[in-house]
Write a protein that holds these residues in place. Structure first.
Motif, PDB file in Angstrom:
ATOM      1  N   GLU A  59     -29.167  29.468  -3.340  1.00 19.78           N
ATOM      2  CA  GLU A  59     -29.107  30.266  -4.717  1.00 19.78           C
ATOM      3  C   GLU A  59     -30.045  31.325  -4.611  1.00 19.78           C
ATOM      4  O   GLU A  59     -30.157  32.653  -4.961  1.00 19.78           O
ATOM      5  CB  GLU A  59     -29.843  29.200  -6.003  1.00 19.78           C
ATOM      6  N   GLU A  99     -28.989  18.923  -4.122  1.00 20.49           N
ATOM      7  CA  GLU A  99     -29.065  19.752  -4.926  1.00 20.49           C
ATOM      8  C   GLU A  99     -30.260  20.748  -4.467  1.00 20.49           C
ATOM      9  O   GLU A  99     -29.785  22.150  -4.795  1.00 20.49           O
ATOM     10  CB  GLU A  99     -29.457  18.825  -6.370  1.00 20.49           C
ATOM     11  N   ALA A 100     -31.745  20.256  -3.614  1.00 21.21           N
ATOM     12  CA  ALA A 100     -32.199  21.137  -3.512  1.00 21.21           C
ATOM     13  C   ALA A 100     -31.933  21.775  -2.738  1.00 21.21           C
ATOM     14  O   ALA A 100     -32.133  23.101  -2.324  1.00 21.21           O
ATOM     15  CB  ALA A 100     -33.532  19.869  -2.813  1.00 21.21           C
ATOM     16  N   SER A 101     -30.798  22.105  -1.671  1.00 22.41           N
ATOM     17  CA  SER A 101     -30.083  23.219  -0.613  1.00 22.41           C
ATOM     18  C   SER A 101     -29.626  23.676  -1.663  1.00 22.41           C
ATOM     19  O   SER A 101     -29.558  24.591  -0.675  1.00 22.41           O
ATOM     20  CB  SER A 101     -29.346  21.501   0.455  1.00 22.41           C
ATOM     21  N   ARG A 102     -29.009  23.443  -2.179  1.00 25.68           N
ATOM     22  CA  ARG A 102     -28.020  24.261  -3.727  1.00 25.68           C
ATOM     23  C   ARG A 102     -29.280  25.252  -4.375  1.00 25.68           C
ATOM     24  O   ARG A 102     -28.545  26.006  -4.161  1.00 25.68           O
ATOM     25  CB  ARG A 102     -27.712  23.377  -4.445  1.00 25.68           C
ATOM     26  N   ARG A 103     -30.317  24.563  -4.607  1.00 26.45           N
ATOM     27  CA  ARG A 103     -31.733  26.102  -5.732  1.00 26.45           C
ATOM     28  C   ARG A 103     -32.050  26.659  -4.103  1.00 26.45           C
ATOM     29  O   ARG A 103     -32.018  27.840  -4.480  1.00 26.45           O
ATOM     30  CB  ARG A 103     -32.520  24.677  -5.584  1.00 26.45           C
ATOM     31  N   PRO A 146     -32.069  16.177  -0.899  1.00 28.41           N
ATOM     32  CA  PRO A 146     -30.523  16.091  -2.158  1.00 28.41           C
ATOM     33  C   PRO A 146     -30.089  17.228  -1.845  1.00 28.41           C
ATOM     34  O   PRO A 146     -30.718  18.237  -2.189  1.00 28.41           O
ATOM     35  CB  PRO A 146     -31.191  15.036  -2.989  1.00 28.41           C
TER      36      PRO A 146
END
Length: 325
Positions: free
Chosen positions: A288, A281-285, A279
């Motif tokens: 970061e 969200e995992a790429s955003r983490r 997902p």
């Protein structure tokens, strides 16, 4: 000897005494025998100077019109041969494309066609994938994907690559790319991560695999019909569940520690908004974790973004690569 002969009959192979002592259990022996057969098949192909295996057919369908793009069966040692696609030239910066687990290098067809004129493109198939062998050696020695990363650096050395390398990692290939930067950061020119794994742990893998199969049969299907006559095997590199299980274990055990210093090379993270395998969200983490990294999200894309939305992906990748060229 009688027991060894009996086990050999059950497995349909002739075993030596050395085979009986070299492998800890029957499963390891079975994998070794499969790998031995694959190596024999590869040797026959090389001796005949003709690639009639199905992978070669798919390579021709994807890359046959690209001048100088060829297949090399690179023998690293007595236990490992890597099936590598490339157009290595000393005049072009090297671009290493790291595919998802079980995925054939043909999945990079749009990137190879786009960048082959300007870059030395290298696609390395993991041991146990396509014509690559060495699975027993990997299973006996490897604990994480960092071991695969070291193997790929060795392959680049054998290919004569001495310039800094642009790494592009997709899905599990993204985690391999991160491991390569950890192993030898001084050799990295840039890193691009697309829908990339980041030390996933054991949770959610079964769900992710189901989502992957669903996306291949829906979103990726038009590309398969357009370029591979509808043959979905054209993008599949591994059919052995025991090998896939091993790579899932490697991925689950892999951790990449954040370097307290900023990366010495540009980093770009790309994600598909409809990716249900990894997902966004995992790429955003993941984004970061890297100071000064770029991040872009394409809402309508899924896990196979480099295939299904190649123009968007290639444009962002070229912009990123040109930062360091």
């Amino acid at each position: 000897m009688q027991r060894i002969r009996h086990v050999g009959e059950l497995l349909g192979a002739t075993l030596s005494v050395g085979d009986a002592y070299r492998y800890p259990n029957v499963d390891a022996l079975r994998i070794a025998l499969r790998d031995r057969e694959r190596r024999a098949d590869v040797a026959d192909v090389v001796a005949a100077a003709a690639f009639d295996d199905p992978f070669a057919r798919y390579y021709r369908m994807a890359f046959g019109e690209i001048d100088g793009f060829e297949r090399t069966l690179l023998e690293l040692d007595d236990d490992v041969v890597l099936d590598i696609l490339h157009n290595v030239s000393p005049d072009k910066p090297p671009l290493l494309l790291l595919a998802p687990m079980a995925c054939l290098g043909t999945a990079w067809l749009h990137q190879v066609r786009e960048f082959a004129a300007d870059y030395s493109i290298i696609v390395c198939h993991y041991p146990g994938h396509a014509g690559s062998s060495g699975t027993p050696a990997l299973l006996s020695a490897a604990e994480t994907l960092a071991d695969v990363a070291r193997l790929f650096w060795t392959a680049l050395d054998r290919l004569g690559i001495d310039l800094p390398v642009h790494l592009v990692g997709w899905s599990m290939g993204g985690l391999v790319a991160q491991c390569m930067t950890a192993v030898d950061p001084g050799r990295v020119a840039s890193m691009t991560l697309v829908n990339a794994l980041d030390a996933p742990g054991n949770s959610g893998l079964d769900r992710a695999m189901r989502e992957l199969v669903h996306e291949v049969s829906t979103q990726v299907a038009p590309e398969v019909y357009r370029h591979f006559e509808g043959d979905h095997l054209a993008i599949k590199a591994c059919y052995d569940a025991s090998i896939l299980d091993a790579y899932l274990r490697f991925a689950s055990a892999t951790t990449v520690k954040k370097d307290p210093a900023a990366p010495r090379f540009p980093v770009l993270v790309l994600a598909g908004g409809r990716d249900r395998v990894i997902p966004p969200e995992a790429s955003r983490r993941l984004w970061e974790r890297f100071d000064s990294a770029g991040f872009e999200l394409l809402d309508e894309a899924g896990h196979y973004l480099p295939m299904t939305h190649a123009d968007w992906f290639n444009e962002r990748l070229r912009q990123h690569l040109e930062v360091t060229v």
